[in-house]
Design a protein around this motif. Structure first.
Motif, PDB file in Angstrom:
ATOM      1  N   GLU A  51     -10.091  15.573  17.109  1.00 16.39           N
ATOM      2  CA  GLU A  51      -9.261  14.496  17.663  1.00 16.39           C
ATOM      3  C   GLU A  51      -8.302  15.037  18.727  1.00 16.39           C
ATOM      4  O   GLU A  51      -8.054  14.372  19.733  1.00 16.39           O
ATOM      5  CB  GLU A  51      -8.495  13.793  16.545  1.00 16.39           C
ATOM      6  CG  GLU A  51      -7.798  12.533  16.990  1.00 16.39           C
ATOM      7  CD  GLU A  51      -8.749  11.481  17.568  1.00 16.39           C
ATOM      8  OE1 GLU A  51      -8.331  10.788  18.509  1.00 16.39           O
ATOM      9  OE2 GLU A  51      -9.892  11.353  17.088  1.00 16.39           O
ATOM     10  N   ASP A  52      -7.766  16.242  18.522  1.00 22.48           N
ATOM     11  CA  ASP A  52      -6.887  16.861  19.525  1.00 22.48           C
ATOM     12  C   ASP A  52      -7.631  17.068  20.848  1.00 22.48           C
ATOM     13  O   ASP A  52      -7.088  16.821  21.921  1.00 22.48           O
ATOM     14  CB  ASP A  52      -6.353  18.208  19.036  1.00 22.48           C
ATOM     15  CG  ASP A  52      -5.369  18.078  17.894  1.00 22.48           C
ATOM     16  OD1 ASP A  52      -4.744  17.005  17.759  1.00 22.48           O
ATOM     17  OD2 ASP A  52      -5.237  19.066  17.130  1.00 22.48           O
ATOM     18  N   ILE A  53      -8.876  17.510  20.738  1.00 18.72           N
ATOM     19  CA  ILE A  53      -9.676  17.747  21.944  1.00 18.72           C
ATOM     20  C   ILE A  53      -9.975  16.432  22.649  1.00 18.72           C
ATOM     21  O   ILE A  53      -9.831  16.324  23.874  1.00 18.72           O
ATOM     22  CB  ILE A  53     -10.966  18.516  21.595  1.00 18.72           C
ATOM     23  CG1 ILE A  53     -10.606  19.922  21.135  1.00 18.72           C
ATOM     24  CG2 ILE A  53     -11.917  18.559  22.787  1.00 18.72           C
ATOM     25  CD1 ILE A  53     -11.757  20.730  20.601  1.00 18.72           C
ATOM     26  N   TYR A  67     -17.875  12.706  21.444  1.00 20.78           N
ATOM     27  CA  TYR A  67     -18.378  13.909  20.797  1.00 20.78           C
ATOM     28  C   TYR A  67     -19.834  13.685  20.432  1.00 20.78           C
ATOM     29  O   TYR A  67     -20.172  12.732  19.735  1.00 20.78           O
ATOM     30  CB  TYR A  67     -17.565  14.237  19.539  1.00 20.78           C
ATOM     31  CG  TYR A  67     -18.048  15.479  18.837  1.00 20.78           C
ATOM     32  CD1 TYR A  67     -17.858  16.732  19.397  1.00 20.78           C
ATOM     33  CD2 TYR A  67     -18.704  15.399  17.617  1.00 20.78           C
ATOM     34  CE1 TYR A  67     -18.301  17.879  18.759  1.00 20.78           C
ATOM     35  CE2 TYR A  67     -19.148  16.537  16.965  1.00 20.78           C
ATOM     36  CZ  TYR A  67     -18.948  17.775  17.547  1.00 20.78           C
ATOM     37  OH  TYR A  67     -19.392  18.912  16.933  1.00 20.78           O
ATOM     38  N   ASP A  68     -20.719  14.546  20.899  1.00 22.77           N
ATOM     39  CA  ASP A  68     -22.150  14.477  20.616  1.00 22.77           C
ATOM     40  C   ASP A  68     -22.417  15.296  19.352  1.00 22.77           C
ATOM     41  O   ASP A  68     -22.419  16.529  19.396  1.00 22.77           O
ATOM     42  CB  ASP A  68     -22.931  15.016  21.818  1.00 22.77           C
ATOM     43  CG  ASP A  68     -24.430  14.936  21.643  1.00 22.77           C
ATOM     44  OD1 ASP A  68     -24.906  14.553  20.556  1.00 22.77           O
ATOM     45  OD2 ASP A  68     -25.146  15.266  22.611  1.00 22.77           O
ATOM     46  N   GLU A  69     -22.618  14.605  18.237  1.00 25.15           N
ATOM     47  CA  GLU A  69     -22.823  15.268  16.940  1.00 25.15           C
ATOM     48  C   GLU A  69     -24.057  16.169  16.939  1.00 25.15           C
ATOM     49  O   GLU A  69     -24.029  17.267  16.390  1.00 25.15           O
ATOM     50  CB  GLU A  69     -22.967  14.223  15.827  1.00 25.15           C
ATOM     51  CG  GLU A  69     -21.725  13.436  15.546  1.00 25.15           C
ATOM     52  CD  GLU A  69     -20.727  14.161  14.673  1.00 25.15           C
ATOM     53  OE1 GLU A  69     -21.108  15.133  13.989  1.00 25.15           O
ATOM     54  OE2 GLU A  69     -19.562  13.748  14.685  1.00 25.15           O
ATOM     55  N   GLY A  70     -25.151  15.701  17.545  1.00 27.32           N
ATOM     56  CA  GLY A  70     -26.406  16.448  17.520  1.00 27.32           C
ATOM     57  C   GLY A  70     -26.301  17.798  18.205  1.00 27.32           C
ATOM     58  O   GLY A  70     -26.820  18.799  17.723  1.00 27.32           O
ATOM     59  N   ASN A  71     -25.623  17.853  19.346  1.00 23.22           N
ATOM     60  CA  ASN A  71     -25.489  19.102  20.107  1.00 23.22           C
ATOM     61  C   ASN A  71     -24.161  19.801  19.873  1.00 23.22           C
ATOM     62  O   ASN A  71     -23.919  20.865  20.437  1.00 23.22           O
ATOM     63  CB  ASN A  71     -25.660  18.824  21.596  1.00 23.22           C
ATOM     64  CG  ASN A  71     -27.047  18.352  21.931  1.00 23.22           C
ATOM     65  OD1 ASN A  71     -28.026  18.831  21.370  1.00 23.22           O
ATOM     66  ND2 ASN A  71     -27.147  17.395  22.833  1.00 23.22           N
ATOM     67  N   VAL A  73     -21.099  19.056  20.932  1.00 26.32           N
ATOM     68  CA  VAL A  73     -20.419  19.246  22.212  1.00 26.32           C
ATOM     69  C   VAL A  73     -19.601  17.998  22.547  1.00 26.32           C
ATOM     70  O   VAL A  73     -20.019  16.882  22.257  1.00 26.32           O
ATOM     71  CB  VAL A  73     -21.443  19.576  23.334  1.00 26.32           C
ATOM     72  CG1 VAL A  73     -22.409  18.443  23.553  1.00 26.32           C
ATOM     73  CG2 VAL A  73     -20.760  19.947  24.623  1.00 26.32           C
ATOM     74  N   PHE A  74     -18.434  18.219  23.107  1.00 23.63           N
ATOM     75  CA  PHE A  74     -17.611  17.127  23.622  1.00 23.63           C
ATOM     76  C   PHE A  74     -18.038  16.893  25.066  1.00 23.63           C
ATOM     77  O   PHE A  74     -18.205  17.846  25.820  1.00 23.63           O
ATOM     78  CB  PHE A  74     -16.122  17.502  23.596  1.00 23.63           C
ATOM     79  CG  PHE A  74     -15.585  17.730  22.223  1.00 23.63           C
ATOM     80  CD1 PHE A  74     -15.025  16.695  21.511  1.00 23.63           C
ATOM     81  CD2 PHE A  74     -15.648  18.983  21.636  1.00 23.63           C
ATOM     82  CE1 PHE A  74     -14.525  16.899  20.241  1.00 23.63           C
ATOM     83  CE2 PHE A  74     -15.156  19.207  20.370  1.00 23.63           C
ATOM     84  CZ  PHE A  74     -14.594  18.160  19.664  1.00 23.63           C
ATOM     85  N   LYS A  75     -18.198  15.632  25.446  1.00 24.15           N
ATOM     86  CA  LYS A  75     -18.645  15.332  26.802  1.00 24.15           C
ATOM     87  C   LYS A  75     -17.720  14.313  27.451  1.00 24.15           C
ATOM     88  O   LYS A  75     -17.118  13.486  26.777  1.00 24.15           O
ATOM     89  CB  LYS A  75     -20.072  14.798  26.797  1.00 24.15           C
ATOM     90  CG  LYS A  75     -21.099  15.824  26.382  1.00 24.15           C
ATOM     91  CD  LYS A  75     -22.493  15.318  26.576  1.00 24.15           C
ATOM     92  CE  LYS A  75     -23.482  16.428  26.238  1.00 24.15           C
ATOM     93  NZ  LYS A  75     -24.835  16.071  26.606  1.00 24.15           N
ATOM     94  N   GLY A  76     -17.648  14.388  28.752  1.00 26.56           N
ATOM     95  CA  GLY A  76     -16.861  13.454  29.534  1.00 26.56           C
ATOM     96  C   GLY A  76     -17.232  13.610  30.997  1.00 26.56           C
ATOM     97  O   GLY A  76     -18.099  14.410  31.358  1.00 26.56           O
ATOM     98  N   SER A  77     -16.575  12.845  31.837  1.00 29.40           N
ATOM     99  CA  SER A  77     -16.828  12.946  33.268  1.00 29.40           C
ATOM    100  C   SER A  77     -15.553  12.634  34.027  1.00 29.40           C
ATOM    101  O   SER A  77     -14.604  12.081  33.483  1.00 29.40           O
ATOM    102  CB  SER A  77     -17.949  11.984  33.683  1.00 29.40           C
ATOM    103  OG  SER A  77     -17.565  10.650  33.398  1.00 29.40           O
ATOM    104  N   VAL A  78     -15.536  13.031  35.281  1.00 31.80           N
ATOM    105  CA  VAL A  78     -14.432  12.750  36.183  1.00 31.80           C
ATOM    106  C   VAL A  78     -15.015  11.958  37.334  1.00 31.80           C
ATOM    107  O   VAL A  78     -16.070  12.294  37.865  1.00 31.80           O
ATOM    108  CB  VAL A  78     -13.785  14.051  36.691  1.00 31.80           C
ATOM    109  CG1 VAL A  78     -12.640  13.753  37.647  1.00 31.80           C
ATOM    110  CG2 VAL A  78     -13.297  14.888  35.530  1.00 31.80           C
TER     111      VAL A  78
END
Length: 137
Positions: A51-53, A67-71, A73-78
């Motif tokens: 949650e902090d991330i 957050y992508d549970e399978g991989n 990894v946290f993902k986002g875009s700008v």
């Protein structure tokens, strides 16, 4: 000879694109040549939750944060700016040799962008600043 001198710009332009595509294909690295920034942060003495991330990513004005549970990894875009078309963000929490570590990747979304004007590193710095705000109230 008139043909070459008349279309020299387009010959160079498409030749450059073809060279980049071939290099990416031969090296088996789809992110080769594309502008990116990779940062790491040791988290030995810090308690940082998912949650902090996510909150730090949102505070950094990253869009489509999840957050992508399978991989794992946290993902986002700008979004689009004057210095870049857009960037894709990936953040991973890694436990290497019992030392928690955060890895941050900011890569330009346009695959032929070879210079980012420092935007990817600014994304990293913004994220780290907001992460420290969340973890150290």
């Amino acid at each position: 000879m008139d043909f070459i001198s008349e279309y020299i710009f387009w010959i160079i332009f498409f030749g450059t694109i073809l060279s980049i595509l071939l290099y990416k294909r031969i090296s088996n690295n789809p992110n080769a040549v594309t502008a990116k920034y990779i940062g790491t942060l040791d988290l030995e003495n810090k308690e940082i939750s998912r949650e902090d991330i996510l909150q730090a990513m949102k505070a950094s004005k990253f869009k489509n944060v999840y957050y992508d549970e399978g991989n794992e990894v946290f993902k986002g875009s700008v979004s689009f700016s004057m210095s870049s078309y857009f960037e894709n963000i990936e953040i991973r929490l890694i436990d290497s040799e019992n030392k928690p570590r955060l890895t941050f990747l900011s890569i330009c979304g346009f695959p032929f962008q070879i210079y980012d004007w420092g935007k990817n590193k600014r994304n990293y710095n913004s994220f780290i600043k907001n992460l420290y705000k969340k973890s150290n109230p």
